[in-house]
Design an enzyme around this catalytic site. Structure first.
Site, PDB file in Angstrom:
ATOM      1  N   GLY A  14       0.832  -1.203   0.000  1.00 45.05           N
ATOM      2  CA  GLY A  14       0.000   0.000   0.000  1.00 45.05           C
ATOM      3  C   GLY A  14       0.859   1.242   0.000  1.00 45.05           C
ATOM      4  N   ASN A  15       0.278   2.392   0.241  1.00 44.19           N
ATOM      5  CA  ASN A  15       1.053   3.635   0.350  1.00 44.19           C
ATOM      6  C   ASN A  15       0.400   4.548   1.388  1.00 44.19           C
ATOM      7  OD1 ASN A  15      -0.870   5.517  -1.068  1.00 44.19           O
ATOM      8  ND2 ASN A  15      -0.530   4.038  -2.708  1.00 44.19           N
TER       9      ASN A  15
END
Ligand code: CTP
Length: 397
Positions: free
Chosen positions: A206-207
């Site tokens: 993810g980020n």
């Protein structure tokens, strides 16, 4: 612009209440119809008689006068816009929690009109975490919060927390009703937040995107009258804005499918999501065990949503975001052309306070015709306004 517009003003207990007399005068002069509700403590700062004389309407304070009750539902439904100014800390907290102990709150809770608030308080109250949290909550409900000013305060101190001046509120309302700035009858698609790409049942790639910028754009478009669908990745933001259709997704593929399924029906798209560029080649159906000393995870590219929309577009306006660390303008312009977008909103990670997670952002807007507009560091709500202004400009081009 304001002629015949119905403006309901809620006045709460703050010394800035005296300035509302000036605002009412300006609105009535501009041809607006003004009705006023005051909280009992507001009536100690400025008299109902003053405001009823200026508004040429009866001022309402109580839910009932012992013989009859004031129809708060009718007041809320009558208005084209409900302005709460000055907004005290106390009423802010009530708006945040839905407490209904006076006519103003009953009208607010039953109003179907867009709500704009102009907070006014002392700097320490303004900076208190509970005030910040309550403001975030009511903004999440779709209320528009006007910025406070900096200067002399009732306490004798000087700082942040002054109510926006009557002239500034008046200009905001003029702009609000300006048809040229309106996106009424427009359908908009906004993406926001990160995407999560599953590795196995418990892990993902993810980020750090929070979704705040995309949400602010969605709210601004909705405030201008557009019908907005917000496609949002896993974000901690709780969104309860009734005027926005929220679609929650998790992966880039799900965002791709959700965007493509409505793209032909929309007039504009703002791709604010930080879509993962790569995903695991395969997703393990069972939790991967740490049996080896090193572990390599093969990744494959995700589908580029903006690119796909750019290839498919007919009359839609497409705006993308570019988060860059170097050769910013060149990279962002390259992306705009490659993905067939009309606007690129560039943020540089070199700018403090810009990018993921912050409440502020610093952007440069690039257009296909080679224009470039740079803005200073601003609150994300104000940044959203600049973005939407540029979209409206393109619409009229
Ligand atoms: N974008 C998208 N789909 C992807 C990746 C990005 O729609 N799979 C969109 C983003 O929402 C953004 C724009 O494309 O509006 C630019 O994203 P960015 O990741 O900065 O650009 P990339 O083309 O992926 O380039 P790079 O990662 O190499 O900088």
């Amino acid at each position: 612009m304001l002629a015949a517009k119905k403006i309901l003003i809620g006045v709460t207990g703050s010394i800035a209440a005296y300035k509302i007399a000036m605002l009412v005068r300006l609105l009535v002069k501009a041809g607006a119809e003004v009705k006023i509700i005051m909280t009992p403590s507001a009536a100690e700062f400025v008299t109902p008689l003053t405001l009823s004389t200026l508004s040429r309407n009866e001022v309402h304070v109580d839910l009932s006068n012992g013989k009859s009750w004031t129809n708060h539902v009718a007041l809320g439904r009558w208005a084209d816009l409900f302005l709460i100014a000055p907004l005290s800390c106390n009423t802010l907290a009530k708006m945040s929690s839905g407490l209904c102990d006076n006519l103003l709150m009953a009208s607010y809770l039953s109003s179907t009109a867009p709500v704009v608030v102009a907070p006014a308080m002392d700097e320490d109250m303004w900076l208190h975490p509970s005030t910040k949290s309550n403001l975030k909550t009511i903004a999440g409900f779709g209320n528009r919060v006007l910025p406070v000013g900096n200067g002399d305060l009732a306490s004798g101190l000087s700082g942040e927390g002054r109510m926006a001046e009557p002239e500034a509120i008046f200009s905001y309302l003029e702009e609000f009703f300006d048809e040229a700035l309106s996106l009424k009858h427009w359908k908009a698609l906004v993406t926001a937040g990160p995407t999560y790409e599953a590795i196995d049942p418990v892990r993902y790639i993810g980020n750090r995107s929070s979704g705040k910028m995309g949400l602010a754009v969605a709210q601004e478009l909705s405030a201008r009258g557009a019908e907005v669908t917000l496609i949002m990745g896993p974000s901690e933001l709780s969104i309860s804005d009734k005027s926005i259709k929220l679609v929650r997704i998790e992966s880039a593929r799900e965002m791709f499918d959700a965007c493509l399924s409505i793209f032909d029906q929309v007039d504009l798209v703002v791709m604010a999501a930080a879509v993962a560029d790569y995903k695991p080649e395969t997703v393990s159906t069972v939790k991967i065990k740490k049996t080896t000393n090193s572990f390599t995870l093969p990744l494959v590219k995700t589908d580029d949503i903006l690119l796909a929309l750019g290839q498919r577009k007919t009359t839609q306006i497409l705006a993308g975001f570019a988060l860059e660390t170097d050769n910013e303008k060149e990279n962002a312009t390259g992306k705009m052309i490659r993905k067939n977008a009309d606007l690129m909103i560039l943020n540089s990670l070199r700018d403090e306070g810009a990018g993921f997670g912050h409440d502020t952002n610093k952007i440069t807007i690039l257009t296909r015709s080679g224009e470039s507009f740079s803005y200073e560091l601003k609150d994300k709500q104000q940044v959203a306004k600049d973005i939407v202004d540029n979209i409206v400009k393109l619409r009229h081009a």
